[in-house]
Design an enzyme around this catalytic site. Structure first.
Site, PDB file in Angstrom:
ATOM      1  N   GLN A 105       0.517  -1.084   0.491  1.00  7.29           N
ATOM      2  CA  GLN A 105       0.210   0.089   0.152  1.00  7.29           C
ATOM      3  C   GLN A 105       0.967   1.388  -0.227  1.00  7.29           C
ATOM      4  O   GLN A 105       1.134   2.008   0.928  1.00  7.29           O
ATOM      5  CB  GLN A 105      -1.173  -0.065   1.458  1.00  7.29           C
ATOM      6  CG  GLN A 105      -1.998   0.744   1.743  1.00  7.29           C
ATOM      7  CD  GLN A 105      -3.159   0.707   1.048  1.00  7.29           C
ATOM      8  OE1 GLN A 105      -3.866  -0.067   1.260  1.00  7.29           O
ATOM      9  NE2 GLN A 105      -3.719   1.997   0.768  1.00  7.29           N
ATOM     10  N   PHE A 106       1.042   1.606  -1.208  1.00  8.73           N
ATOM     11  CA  PHE A 106       2.548   2.883  -1.111  1.00  8.73           C
ATOM     12  C   PHE A 106       1.269   3.855  -1.196  1.00  8.73           C
ATOM     13  O   PHE A 106       2.434   5.121  -0.433  1.00  8.73           O
ATOM     14  CB  PHE A 106       3.090   2.604  -2.791  1.00  8.73           C
ATOM     15  CG  PHE A 106       2.311   3.721  -3.592  1.00  8.73           C
ATOM     16  CD1 PHE A 106       2.247   4.666  -3.746  1.00  8.73           C
ATOM     17  CD2 PHE A 106       0.814   2.833  -4.297  1.00  8.73           C
ATOM     18  CE1 PHE A 106       1.087   5.404  -4.545  1.00  8.73           C
ATOM     19  CE2 PHE A 106       0.265   2.929  -4.902  1.00  8.73           C
ATOM     20  CZ  PHE A 106       0.385   4.553  -5.331  1.00  8.73           C
ATOM     21  N   THR A 107       0.125   4.382  -0.767  1.00  7.75           N
ATOM     22  CA  THR A 107      -0.423   5.360  -0.454  1.00  7.75           C
ATOM     23  C   THR A 107      -0.078   6.195   0.843  1.00  7.75           C
ATOM     24  O   THR A 107      -0.502   6.358   1.315  1.00  7.75           O
ATOM     25  CB  THR A 107      -1.971   4.901  -0.952  1.00  7.75           C
ATOM     26  OG1 THR A 107      -3.022   4.207  -0.056  1.00  7.75           O
ATOM     27  CG2 THR A 107      -1.746   4.973  -2.390  1.00  7.75           C
TER      28      THR A 107
END
Length: 184
Positions: A105-107
């Site tokens: 989940q790079f966000t």
């Protein structure tokens, strides 16, 4: 006198002499949720599912490496967020025999302090992030934790049955060093 200032994700410690050092302030991050069950789907197909355990939304930052992967896997495996007979958080995923659904989940690195669209410049490049997400999964398995995962860089639908709800944010902060003052 030392004056710390946060600038673009870096902590800069300046001395009166003008000498300074930079330390990375953003590092591996995770949102950990205790669940009764969870699954992740891509294009209508389930690619990972677990019964009771933890959903871990994992973000890898620029400059992260093996040390951060080991720290995160160890922290997840031993995090005591399951209740004992007295109702206290004294049991880990290992103690309860649970599973982990690990989703990249790079966000989590979204920085929306300026403007209206978040910036993700502190997230690791995809090739680095994928390797380290896989490494965290491998290390969890070494600890004895069964792991299911999502599909890296895919649009995923994550179904979470949050238990409690219990949600914990994990991040590894760097060791902060202050350089000695120069001799007069």
């Amino acid at each position: 006198m030392h004056v710390p200032a946060v600038i673009s994700g870096w902590i800069e410690i300046e001395r009166q002499t003008g000498h300074h050092t930079k330390l990375k302030s953003d590092t591996v991050k995770a949102v950990v949720q205790r669940v009764t069950q969870a699954k992740v789907s891509v294009c209508g197909q389930t690619v990972g599912a677990i019964a009771a355990g933890l959903v871990v939304l994992l973000a890898i930052g620029r400059g992260d490496g093996e040390d951060e992967a080991r720290w995160m896997a160890n922290k997840i495996a031993h995090l005591r967020i399951f209740e004992d007979e007295a109702g206290k958080f004294n049991r880990s995923i290992l103690d309860v025999g649970g599973q982990v659904l690990l989703v990249s989940q790079f966000t989590l690195y979204g920085d929306a302090r300026k403007g209206r669209r978040p910036s993700f410049t502190e997230a690791a490049p995809p090739d680095v992030a994928e390797s380290l997400v896989n490494r965290v999964a491998q290390l969890l398995v070494v600890h004895g934790v069964p792991v299911a995962s999502g599909r890296f860089q895919a649009h995923m639908l994550v179904e979470i049955h949050n238990d409690g709800p219990v949600t914990i944010i994990l991040d590894k902060q760097p060791t902060r060093r202050v350089l000695p003052e120069p001799a007069d």
